[in-house]
Design an enzyme around this catalytic site. Structure first.
Site, PDB file in Angstrom:
ATOM      1  N   HIS A 355       0.785  -1.397  -0.071  1.00 62.02           N
ATOM      2  CA  HIS A 355       0.150  -0.130  -0.146  1.00 62.02           C
ATOM      3  C   HIS A 355       1.089   1.038   0.016  1.00 62.02           C
ATOM      4  CE1 HIS A 355      -3.204   2.818   1.440  1.00 62.02           C
ATOM      5  NE2 HIS A 355      -3.962   1.874   0.571  1.00 62.02           N
ATOM      6  N   CYS A 356       1.901   1.141   0.758  1.00 64.69           N
ATOM      7  CA  CYS A 356       2.823   2.411   0.636  1.00 64.69           C
ATOM      8  C   CYS A 356       3.587   2.972  -0.438  1.00 64.69           C
ATOM      9  CB  CYS A 356       3.944   2.102   1.965  1.00 64.69           C
ATOM     10  SG  CYS A 356       3.485   1.653   3.578  1.00 64.69           S
TER      11      CYS A 356
END
Length: 364
Positions: A355-356
């Site tokens: 996600h990052c």
């Protein structure tokens, strides 16, 4: 031609859509910092390429790469992935990139938050961060998307999750940390979020599980899987390093209602059985201005740090005993999407996960 808009998204009828809404593409940045990634970032680059390949099964991917790495990245990435030249300070586009907003007519705009490397000179991770702070503008120039800028207001995309219907999840640990917006009260921060993301309600979870790097981003702890439903990290092992945070977050969410007054349905997502410990720290260069890394330090390995894409979920895997259970649990949450696991310890070593390193652009 992309232009800067002086009003706010809420005033103009724009909102941040949920990640589960239809997407046009996903953006990524290519890792190369030898002072953050081990072995000259080569293992991390393989992991980033695997994530890009997994996403490209479902929708287009654009990877932004420094001029020095362009040829290498083009070689490593599948031909269907678009590669564009763009300078940045590191590879965390979720946090330094644009947050996209949409209106009911299908128009897309973006918010260009201030970025200060997760805490600026107070407790930020590297200096300078000037090129990261330009990433939203560059992305929006490429796409011809107008932007709202928030001078003096620091926010990272990994610190927020929304349901697209007026509710936001975040952590007090991050948004109230002294390195972000120390002159603002909790109420003032909440008002800013409501104005720029078009919200009615903010649900505050006390702590994240990554206090030292991101100051506890929400995307390691919980997310909306659809309106009225959230996923939350969970363990019953009292000796697990994240036991208290998981229990607290779960309790908070079970007691919460969203902007529409719905009591949230909370789905449990396991934590990895074993923590992920950094290996090969001696191959990470020590450079002034960058937080030094130590062999054996805990790298945050959360299955929650997955990405929702059109028809799919891209889920971290660590070679852990609970990998298969995480796939099973996420598949049950998303019966209409295909769950694809990608080994991402190398990304965790650098300080984040799937996600990052991604930022979705809604279709609008």
């Amino acid at each position: 031609m992309a232009k800067r808009i002086e009003s706010t998204p809420k005033a103009d009828g724009f909102r941040m859509p949920g990640e589960f809404e239809e997407q046009k593409q996903v953006w990524m940045l290519w890792p190369e910092r030898p002072d953050n990634w081990r072995n000259g970032a080569k293992p991390a680059q393989k992991a980033f390429a695997a994530v890009a390949k997994a996403i490209s099964q479902f929708e287009p991917v654009t990877v932004c790469v420094s001029p020095a790495q362009y040829q290498h990245a083009r070689y490593e990435l599948p031909s269907e992935v678009r590669v564009v030249e763009m300078t940045s300070n590191d590879a965390w586009i979720r946090d330094c990139g644009p947050t996209f907003v949409v209106n009911d007519k299908g128009d897309v705009r973006a918010i260009d938050w201030d970025f200060n490397s997760w805490g600026g000179l107070y407790d930020g991770l590297y200096f300078p961060w000037d090129q990261d702070d330009l990433v939203p503008q560059k992305v929006c120039e490429i796409e011809g998307i107008d932007t709202y800028r928030t001078p003096g207001f620091v926010l990272e995309g990994g610190s927020i999750h929304v349901d697209g219907e007026g509710t936001l999840l975040t952590t007090e640990m991050c948004l109230l940390s002294p390195g972000r917006n120390p002159d603002m009260t909790k109420e003032e921060i909440e008002e800013k979020l409501k104005e720029y993301l078009n919200l009615e309600k903010v649900i505050w979870i006390r702590d994240g599980i990554d206090p030292y790097e991101t100051n506890g981003h929400i995307d390691d702890v919980a997310c909306f899987i659809r309106p009225g439903e959230v996923a939350c990290i969970w363990t019953e092992d009292e000796n697990h390093p994240f036991y208290r945070q998981a229990q607290d977050a779960y309790k908070t969410l079970c007691e919460a209602t969203d902007a529409k007054g719905r009591k949230l349905k909370v789905h449990k997502l396991c934590l990895s059985k074993e923590p992920c410990y950094l290996k090969g720290a001696d191959t990470i260069e020590c450079i002034e201005g960058t937080l030094p890394r130590e062999e054996g330090e805990v790298s945050i390995a959360s299955y929650m740090n997955f990405l929702i894409v059109n028809g799919g979920i891209i889920l971290p895997q660590y070679g852990d005993e609970n990998d298969a259970l995480a796939i099973e649990q996420v598949q049950a949450m998303f019966p209409d999407r295909k769950v694809v696991g990608v080994r991402t310890e190398e990304i965790a070593y650098g300080g984040g996960n799937i996600h990052c390193i991604t930022q979705q652009q809604p279709r609008g």
